[in-house]
Write an enzyme that holds these catalytic residues in place. Structure first.
Site, PDB file in Angstrom:
ATOM      1  N   HIS A  11      45.802  46.071  37.732  1.00 20.21           N
ATOM      2  CA  HIS A  11      44.516  45.395  37.906  1.00 20.21           C
ATOM      3  C   HIS A  11      44.441  44.718  39.279  1.00 20.21           C
ATOM      4  CE1 HIS A  11      41.006  42.872  37.339  1.00 20.21           C
ATOM      5  NE2 HIS A  11      41.749  41.875  37.783  1.00 20.21           N
ATOM      6  N   HIS A  49      41.663  45.012  42.913  1.00 20.07           N
ATOM      7  CA  HIS A  49      41.169  44.028  43.881  1.00 20.07           C
ATOM      8  C   HIS A  49      41.394  44.386  45.345  1.00 20.07           C
ATOM      9  CE1 HIS A  49      39.776  40.716  41.327  1.00 20.07           C
ATOM     10  NE2 HIS A  49      40.814  40.926  40.532  1.00 20.07           N
ATOM     11  N   GLU A  53      34.824  40.457  39.696  1.00 18.46           N
ATOM     12  CA  GLU A  53      35.428  41.165  38.567  1.00 18.46           C
ATOM     13  C   GLU A  53      34.528  42.253  37.975  1.00 18.46           C
ATOM     14  OE1 GLU A  53      38.451  41.111  37.828  1.00 18.46           O
ATOM     15  OE2 GLU A  53      39.257  39.185  38.488  1.00 18.46           O
ATOM     16  N   SER A  75      39.480  48.867  37.559  1.00 19.25           N
ATOM     17  CA  SER A  75      40.843  49.101  37.068  1.00 19.25           C
ATOM     18  C   SER A  75      40.855  49.538  35.603  1.00 19.25           C
ATOM     19  CB  SER A  75      41.698  47.840  37.258  1.00 19.25           C
ATOM     20  OG  SER A  75      41.135  46.740  36.568  1.00 19.25           O
TER      21      SER A  75
HETATM   22  N1  HBI Z   1      45.819  33.556  38.086  1.00 18.24           N
HETATM   23  N2  HBI Z   1      47.180  35.279  38.768  1.00 18.24           N
HETATM   24  C1  HBI Z   1      45.960  34.826  38.456  1.00 18.24           C
HETATM   25  N3  HBI Z   1      44.891  35.664  38.506  1.00 18.24           N
HETATM   26  C2  HBI Z   1      43.641  35.247  38.195  1.00 18.24           C
HETATM   27  O1  HBI Z   1      42.669  36.035  38.260  1.00 18.24           O
HETATM   28  C3  HBI Z   1      43.465  33.914  37.797  1.00 18.24           C
HETATM   29  C4  HBI Z   1      44.601  33.076  37.757  1.00 18.24           C
HETATM   30  N4  HBI Z   1      44.468  31.796  37.388  1.00 18.24           N
HETATM   31  C5  HBI Z   1      43.196  31.234  37.041  1.00 18.24           C
HETATM   32  C6  HBI Z   1      42.074  32.195  37.066  1.00 18.24           C
HETATM   33  N5  HBI Z   1      42.237  33.428  37.447  1.00 18.24           N
HETATM   34  C7  HBI Z   1      40.701  31.800  36.620  1.00 18.24           C
HETATM   35  O2  HBI Z   1      40.818  30.981  35.489  1.00 18.24           O
HETATM   36  C8  HBI Z   1      39.858  31.160  37.723  1.00 18.24           C
HETATM   37  O3  HBI Z   1      39.199  32.185  38.451  1.00 18.24           O
HETATM   38  C9  HBI Z   1      38.808  30.235  37.169  1.00 18.24           C
HETATM   39 FE    FE Z   2      40.980  40.121  38.594  1.00 23.64          FE
END
Ligand code: HBI
Ligand code: FE
Length: 303
Positions: A134, A139, A180, A207
């Site tokens: 993913h 991304h 996303e 993805s």
């Molecule tokens: N951590 N590794 C990772 N990837 C994410 O997409 C991610 C995260 N921590 C918090 C989060 N996304 C979301 O809760 C925030 O975009 C609000």
């Molecule tokens: Fe993502």
């Protein structure tokens, strides 16, 4: 994705806490098993066959310009050699979901945190937290695009502020419905000449084998013109296909979005309604009004 920082199966739940304050780890590329590389190959081959017809040009170009192949999970160092000179972004390895402020701080500094693990072979289409397929396949192609590169950095800055003032729920919807699950209008050559088509740029769709087709071709979901305040009032679901996708006229629209001062919008959002994903408003620009057939079939199957 929820806000739990615990990466259940990949180390942290075992009671380990991150050894670095920014939660980064080594990718540990040599530790991937042949089985894990084979899982990457399956996922990679499925998506590279589908996306040239379904994803926007910028995604496909980014994908092709990166040293990605079916043969192995990529090494982040090799990807960074291409990505960093292009847009100043780099990929850093993390064990799974990281706390919001850690996530935003990385983005604000043009570091994209990627899970280093890969989903198990018996869960190809189901993901509890973002894995290397993913994060990298979904991304990184768009991080090669200068507009998306700026947008995600500024989102990281906005995220740090939103968190301080308690507005993360509203801001996170912007990320969800763009980075996303975003669709974008694109001119394509059709049978009757040049026509508008809807194409994928969101990583959560790109993805996913099943959602990449669903998002663009299914009669079930709504496809509605992107409007910032409308989006910030719209809940989303994290456990199934989206029932509503928001469509940008052009990826360049993200540039203006990245420069917006969200504070006055947060003020306005205090009054008025929130919307469910299945709602369609009189003020919406509707590209397609979904018939909800998928959701109804799911409900029947569950009953
Ligand atoms: N951590 N590794 C990772 N990837 C994410 O997409 C991610 C995260 N921590 C918090 C989060 N996304 C979301 O809760 C925030 O975009 C609000
Ligand atoms: Fe993502």
């Amino acid at each position: 994705m929820n806000e739990q920082p615990a990466a259940t199966k990949h180390g942290l739940a075992a009671g380990l806490s991150p050894t670095r304050a920014d939660w980064t780890i080594d990718q540990g590329w040599k530790n991937y098993t042949p089985q894990e590389h084979a899982t990457w190959k399956t996922l990679f081959e499925r998506q590279t066959a589908l996306l040239p017809q379904l994803a926007c040009r910028e995604f496909v170009e980014g994908m092709r310009a990166l040293p990605l192949s079916a043969e192995a999970i990529p090494e982040f160092a090799a990807l960074n050699e291409v990505l960093k000179p292009r847009t100043g972004w780099q990929i850093v390895a993390v064990p799974g979901l990281v706390p919001d402020e850690v996530f935003f701080d990385h983005l604000a500094n043009r570091r994209f945190p990627s899970g280093n693990f890969i989903r198990s072979a018996d869960q190809l289409d189901y993901l509890q937290e973002p894995d290397v397929f993913h994060d990298v396949f979904g991304h990184v192609p768009m991080l090669m695009h200068p507009v998306m590169a700026d947008f995600i950095q500024l989102y990281g800055e906005a995220g740090l502020r939103a968190q301080r003032i308690g507005k993360l729920t509203e801001l996170a919807r912007v990320y969800w419905y763009t980075v996303e699950f975003g669709l974008v209008k694109e001119k394509v050559q059709g049978e009757a000449g040049v026509e508008d088509a809807l194409r994928i740029y969101g990583a959560g769709i790109a993805s996913s084998f099943t959602e990449s087709v669903f998002s663009v071709q299914s009669p079930s979901p709504h496809r509605i013109g992107f409007d910032l305040e409308r989006v910030m009032r719209t809940n989303y679901r994290i456990d199934d296909f989206q029932e509503c996708y928001f469509v940008l006229d052009s990826l360049d629209d993200l540039l203006a979005l990245a420069r917006i001062d969200f504070d006055p919008i947060y003020e306005r959002l205090k009054s008025g309604s929130n919307y469910a994903p299945e709602d369609v408003l009189a003020s919406d620009t509707v590209f397609q009004r979904g018939d909800g057939s998928y959701v109804r079939a799911q409900a029947l199957a569950a009953a």
